[in-house]
Design an enzyme around this catalytic site. Sequence first.
Site, PDB file in Angstrom:
ATOM      1  N   HIS A  42       0.870  -1.169   0.000  1.00  0.00           N
ATOM      2  CA  HIS A  42       0.000   0.000   0.000  1.00  0.00           C
ATOM      3  C   HIS A  42       0.908   1.221   0.000  1.00  0.00           C
ATOM      4  O   HIS A  42       2.106   1.140   0.324  1.00  0.00           O
ATOM      5  CB  HIS A  42      -0.881   0.033   1.253  1.00  0.00           C
ATOM      6  CG  HIS A  42      -1.988  -0.977   1.250  1.00  0.00           C
ATOM      7  ND1 HIS A  42      -2.965  -1.009   0.276  1.00  0.00           N
ATOM      8  CD2 HIS A  42      -2.282  -1.998   2.109  1.00  0.00           C
ATOM      9  CE1 HIS A  42      -3.813  -1.991   0.533  1.00  0.00           C
ATOM     10  NE2 HIS A  42      -3.423  -2.619   1.634  1.00  0.00           N
TER      11      HIS A  42
ATOM     12  N   CYS B 119      -0.449   2.403  -4.400  1.00  0.00           N
ATOM     13  CA  CYS B 119      -1.251   3.600  -4.636  1.00  0.00           C
ATOM     14  C   CYS B 119      -0.478   4.826  -4.152  1.00  0.00           C
ATOM     15  O   CYS B 119       0.388   4.730  -3.282  1.00  0.00           O
ATOM     16  CB  CYS B 119      -2.587   3.502  -3.901  1.00  0.00           C
ATOM     17  SG  CYS B 119      -3.705   2.264  -4.574  1.00  0.00           S
TER      18      CYS B 119
END
Length: 337
Positions: free
Chosen positions: A181, A221
């Site tokens: 992430h 991301c």
Amino acid sequence: MKREDNGPSDHRLKNVPFLELHILYWAHVGYISTKAGNRWDLTNLLKHLKKLQLTDKSIYGQLEKHKFITTDQWTEILNNDSKSPSPEKEINQPNKNEPVSVANGGLCFIINQMYFPETQYETRYGTDRDRDRLSDTFKQFGFDIEIHNDLTEEEILSALRGIGKKFDKKYNCLVLCILSHGHEDSIISTDGKEIPVAKIESEICCDKLLNVVKVVIIQACREKMSGSAVRDAIIRIGDQDSEAYADFFLFSSTMHGFISCRHKIYGSWFIQTFCKELIFGTKNGGTLLECAASTTKKVITMVKQNGIGRSMPQLPEQRNRLRTHEFKFTYYPNVSV
């Protein structure tokens, strides 16, 4: 004559072959005049070369030495200039003194973050497919593979510091792959901590990896999380040689402020496409930058075809400090994966 007095406006005249055609026309209409003994008056020609901002061309310097020139001298100058590469071409030509052009072996270091227990981050299903695809790809390039799964912040930084200490002298390339992430300019450890990408960069751009090509591939991301504070990275370089920050290439799955698509079974579009393009491109003599460019193009196409270009925009992003744009990997067809 009035049109030529105002100077030619055709941008093609900046290329020597088109310029020669224009010169022939000027000679035909008498704008470049000939004198006794077949000598040419180049006053007007030099004036217009200057208007075209071509004073940096080698031909300008040669002609400027001769206000009047014979036909034989004129022919010799044009022939010599056509044999010399233009400044634009010289800029793009590889420097013979560049330290690396082909990877002769290296280390592929993969940090794969799937589980984030007791944090706000969901399990990254599908990331193992990306990890295995990267491993299989770089094995075919003759790389040794080192995989680390689900590392805390402390474990990630410790692992990165250890790369330079154990890096084999036979290597000339490090490929660092981080699957996790992320926020705008950081990746997330398994204990939910933010690690700035700048910090990761400073750990591998060290004196022990001087003249080693460092390729960083990040699948994460990069959108701004609501209510989360992204910490600034304060990096201390100290006495470290700034040259250590050269030979560096970062390829992120998406640009600053946006998400990155990952299938929960088949893995991410970015990693799967990049590995495919690397294998195909390397087999055909393609460079790293060419493979990255084709990856970007195909990811954009996938986003459009799936109709999510507006709701979930993704555009891979590069940061390039390689000293050669010709860097490429070597494909070993007999390697079993």
